[in-house]
Design a protein around this motif. Structure first.
Motif, PDB file in Angstrom:
ATOM      1  N   ASP A  86      38.245  23.083 -47.681  1.00 29.14           N
ATOM      2  CA  ASP A  86      38.645  22.529 -48.857  1.00 29.14           C
ATOM      3  C   ASP A  86      37.605  21.544 -49.271  1.00 29.14           C
ATOM      4  N   GLU A  87      37.921  20.799 -50.510  1.00 30.14           N
ATOM      5  CA  GLU A  87      36.830  19.846 -50.991  1.00 30.14           C
ATOM      6  C   GLU A  87      36.403  18.886 -49.988  1.00 30.14           C
ATOM      7  N   ASN A  88      37.203  18.618 -48.805  1.00 30.96           N
ATOM      8  CA  ASN A  88      36.883  17.554 -48.006  1.00 30.96           C
ATOM      9  C   ASN A  88      35.801  18.290 -46.916  1.00 30.96           C
ATOM     10  N   GLY A  89      35.800  19.541 -46.889  1.00 27.62           N
ATOM     11  CA  GLY A  89      35.100  20.486 -46.004  1.00 27.62           C
ATOM     12  C   GLY A  89      35.759  20.662 -44.591  1.00 27.62           C
ATOM     13  N   SER A  90      37.218  20.595 -44.652  1.00 24.50           N
ATOM     14  CA  SER A  90      38.070  20.700 -43.547  1.00 24.50           C
ATOM     15  C   SER A  90      38.443  22.271 -43.698  1.00 24.50           C
ATOM     16  N   PRO A  91      38.457  22.982 -42.757  1.00 22.60           N
ATOM     17  CA  PRO A  91      39.199  24.303 -42.693  1.00 22.60           C
ATOM     18  C   PRO A  91      40.770  24.320 -43.411  1.00 22.60           C
ATOM     19  N   VAL A  92      40.887  25.146 -43.891  1.00 23.52           N
ATOM     20  CA  VAL A  92      42.561  25.342 -44.305  1.00 23.52           C
ATOM     21  C   VAL A  92      42.940  26.914 -44.162  1.00 23.52           C
ATOM     22  N   SER A  93      42.026  27.587 -43.630  1.00 19.81           N
ATOM     23  CA  SER A  93      42.671  29.236 -43.397  1.00 19.81           C
ATOM     24  C   SER A  93      41.234  29.512 -42.563  1.00 19.81           C
ATOM     25  N   TRP A  94      41.580  30.668 -41.479  1.00 20.38           N
ATOM     26  CA  TRP A  94      40.398  30.964 -40.640  1.00 20.38           C
ATOM     27  C   TRP A  94      40.988  32.247 -39.765  1.00 20.38           C
ATOM     28  N   SER A  95      39.982  32.724 -39.256  1.00 20.97           N
ATOM     29  CA  SER A  95      40.176  33.774 -38.167  1.00 20.97           C
ATOM     30  C   SER A  95      39.160  33.596 -37.366  1.00 20.97           C
ATOM     31  N   ILE A  96      39.190  33.897 -35.848  1.00 21.29           N
ATOM     32  CA  ILE A  96      38.130  34.148 -34.947  1.00 21.29           C
ATOM     33  C   ILE A  96      38.068  35.174 -34.197  1.00 21.29           C
ATOM     34  N   THR A  97      36.872  35.527 -33.391  1.00 22.94           N
ATOM     35  CA  THR A  97      36.616  36.644 -32.696  1.00 22.94           C
ATOM     36  C   THR A  97      36.751  36.267 -31.238  1.00 22.94           C
ATOM     37  N   ASP A  98      37.397  37.001 -30.355  1.00 25.97           N
ATOM     38  CA  ASP A  98      37.414  36.559 -28.950  1.00 25.97           C
ATOM     39  C   ASP A  98      36.449  37.360 -28.081  1.00 25.97           C
ATOM     40  N   GLN A  99      36.533  37.221 -26.696  1.00 32.05           N
ATOM     41  CA  GLN A  99      35.486  37.635 -25.727  1.00 32.05           C
ATOM     42  C   GLN A  99      35.581  39.420 -25.765  1.00 32.05           C
ATOM     43  N   PHE A 100      36.778  39.731 -26.537  1.00 30.09           N
ATOM     44  CA  PHE A 100      36.995  41.149 -26.350  1.00 30.09           C
ATOM     45  C   PHE A 100      36.661  41.949 -27.554  1.00 30.09           C
ATOM     46  N   ALA A 101      35.962  41.036 -28.487  1.00 28.61           N
ATOM     47  CA  ALA A 101      35.885  41.391 -29.848  1.00 28.61           C
ATOM     48  C   ALA A 101      36.934  41.704 -30.680  1.00 28.61           C
ATOM     49  N   THR A 102      38.128  41.168 -30.315  1.00 25.31           N
ATOM     50  CA  THR A 102      39.298  41.143 -31.118  1.00 25.31           C
ATOM     51  C   THR A 102      39.420  39.873 -32.119  1.00 25.31           C
ATOM     52  N   MET A 103      39.752  40.279 -33.167  1.00 28.16           N
ATOM     53  CA  MET A 103      40.189  39.269 -34.256  1.00 28.16           C
ATOM     54  C   MET A 103      41.528  38.486 -33.782  1.00 28.16           C
ATOM     55  N   CYS A 104      41.482  37.367 -33.659  1.00 26.62           N
ATOM     56  CA  CYS A 104      42.402  36.357 -33.201  1.00 26.62           C
ATOM     57  C   CYS A 104      42.613  35.056 -34.035  1.00 26.62           C
ATOM     58  N   HIS A 105      43.738  34.430 -33.627  1.00 26.05           N
ATOM     59  CA  HIS A 105      44.014  33.061 -34.312  1.00 26.05           C
ATOM     60  C   HIS A 105      43.765  33.161 -35.787  1.00 26.05           C
ATOM     61  N   GLY A 106      44.286  34.193 -36.526  1.00 24.25           N
ATOM     62  CA  GLY A 106      44.494  34.159 -37.984  1.00 24.25           C
ATOM     63  C   GLY A 106      45.407  33.019 -38.476  1.00 24.25           C
ATOM     64  N   TYR A 107      44.986  32.001 -39.127  1.00 23.86           N
ATOM     65  CA  TYR A 107      45.961  31.067 -39.491  1.00 23.86           C
ATOM     66  C   TYR A 107      45.525  30.461 -40.690  1.00 23.86           C
ATOM     67  N   THR A 108      46.644  30.047 -41.773  1.00 26.48           N
ATOM     68  CA  THR A 108      46.554  29.111 -42.688  1.00 26.48           C
ATOM     69  C   THR A 108      47.405  27.968 -42.716  1.00 26.48           C
ATOM     70  N   LEU A 109      46.967  26.819 -42.870  1.00 24.10           N
ATOM     71  CA  LEU A 109      47.589  25.677 -42.925  1.00 24.10           C
ATOM     72  C   LEU A 109      48.798  25.755 -44.019  1.00 24.10           C
ATOM     73  N   PRO A 110      49.964  25.370 -43.582  1.00 21.61           N
ATOM     74  CA  PRO A 110      51.378  25.577 -44.441  1.00 21.61           C
ATOM     75  C   PRO A 110      51.005  25.435 -45.899  1.00 21.61           C
ATOM     76  N   GLU A 111      50.376  24.084 -46.304  1.00 18.52           N
ATOM     77  CA  GLU A 111      50.287  23.709 -47.715  1.00 18.52           C
ATOM     78  C   GLU A 111      49.360  24.601 -48.462  1.00 18.52           C
ATOM     79  N   HIS A 112      48.777  25.539 -47.918  1.00 18.19           N
ATOM     80  CA  HIS A 112      47.722  26.275 -48.329  1.00 18.19           C
ATOM     81  C   HIS A 112      47.923  27.737 -48.460  1.00 18.19           C
ATOM     82  N   ARG A 113      49.065  27.918 -47.848  1.00 18.18           N
ATOM     83  CA  ARG A 113      49.396  29.471 -48.046  1.00 18.18           C
ATOM     84  C   ARG A 113      50.081  30.005 -49.374  1.00 18.18           C
ATOM     85  N   ARG A 114      50.030  31.391 -49.625  1.00 21.63           N
ATOM     86  CA  ARG A 114      50.306  32.081 -50.812  1.00 21.63           C
ATOM     87  C   ARG A 114      49.320  31.772 -51.798  1.00 21.63           C
TER      88      ARG A 114
END
Length: 287
Positions: free
Chosen positions: A194-222
């Motif tokens: 966001d405008e403050n540089g804080s993550p509001v939506s993200w996804s990471i990759t784990d040690q098995f090359a799996t996309m995981c922890h896909g998450y969006t903060l509730p106030e930034h959904r839709r």
């Protein structure tokens, strides 16, 4: 038991595993990471070579470890013969049975065989099973027109690990915080800030090359952020030669809907994660 250290043989193993998709995806992802710098200090154990029937990836014995960290203490399994997998489990020094750890894979007998061996060693076994998915490459790049400046599309930093730890359904503890920080340091990630540089939506990759922890903060959904992040991370993984894979719980309606929207393939096999806990550590572990 054979620890496969030869770089040429590890590249050969990678090619062989690719011919056994989708069941071999988790081991394949770990082996790809080993062959590309091994940032997570993993190694490969097989029953034999080159005609192997079971393969396990694990942390190197010399890697610094926390006996309560079942996130980092992770094993991925693929077998052509389930009896060979059981024999490998029963061999000394393949598994560190004195720590809390997890085993994951995409084959149906994984739970019963692992639990039988774990029971004989007096470990508790907790199973999570979910849908396994694979994304296909979208020919056109993700639509970033929904972003002004800010918000902006970028990647995560270690400084963001605390936020991810607090919002992950599997997190909220010291071991997970350290694990997430390591994942961010080692593997691709994508986020919207966001405008403050804080993550509001993200996804990471784990040690098995799996996309995981896909998450969006509730106030930034839709706002389309989740789709943008997922497709961007998938393309980043694809550009590096990695499979675009993930897992989703059966009751996660929002994520399943998103995956259908981006035309993800729901695989015929299921993803299984077993967390194994020695009785002596049961009062200390966060599951």
């Amino acid at each position: 038991m054979l620890v496969l250290n030869c770089a040429t043989k590890l590249l050969t193993l990678e090619k062989v595993l690719k011919s056994h998709f989708p069941e071999s995806l988790k081991v394949y992802g770990a082996v790809m990471n080993i062959n590309r710098g091994n940032p997570f200090q993993k190694e490969v154990v097989l029953d034999s070579w080159p005609d192997f029937k079971a393969v396990i990836t694990r942390r190197q014995k010399e890697a610094e470890t926390d006996n309560l960290d079942h996130y980092t203490n992770g094993y991925a399994v693929f077998y052509k013969d389930v009896r060979a997998y059981q024999r490998l489990l029963e061999e000394p020094d393949v598994i560190n049975w004195d720590q809390v750890f997890h085993i994951q894979g995409l084959q149906s007998e994984l739970y019963d065989v692992s639990k039988a061996v774990a029971n004989s060693k007096q470990l508790d076994v907790k199973l999570t099973s979910s849908k396994a998915v694979r994304l296909s490459l979208v020919s056109a790049p993700p639509d970033t027109s929904l972003l002004s400046s800010p918000p902006r599309l970028t990647y995560l930093s270690v400084a963001d690990a605390d936020l991810l730890n607090r919002t992950w359904s599997r997190g909220g503890n010291e071991q997970c915080l350290r694990y997430i920080a390591n994942l961010i340091s080692c593997f691709p990630s994508v986020c919207v800030r966001d405008e403050n540089g804080s993550p509001v939506s993200w996804s990471i990759t784990d040690q098995f090359a799996t996309m995981c922890h896909g998450y969006t903060l509730p106030e930034h959904r839709r706002k389309g952020y989740s789709q943008l992040v997922a497709l961007t991370l998938a393309r980043k993984l694809h550009s590096r030669g990695f499979p675009m894979q993930g897992n989703v719980l059966d009751d996660n309606v929002a994520s399943i809907s998103l995956l259908k929207t981006i035309k993800a393939e729901f695989l015929p096999c299921r993803f299984h994660r077993l967390i194994l806990t020695p009785a002596a550590l049961s009062s200390q572990v966060h599951l």
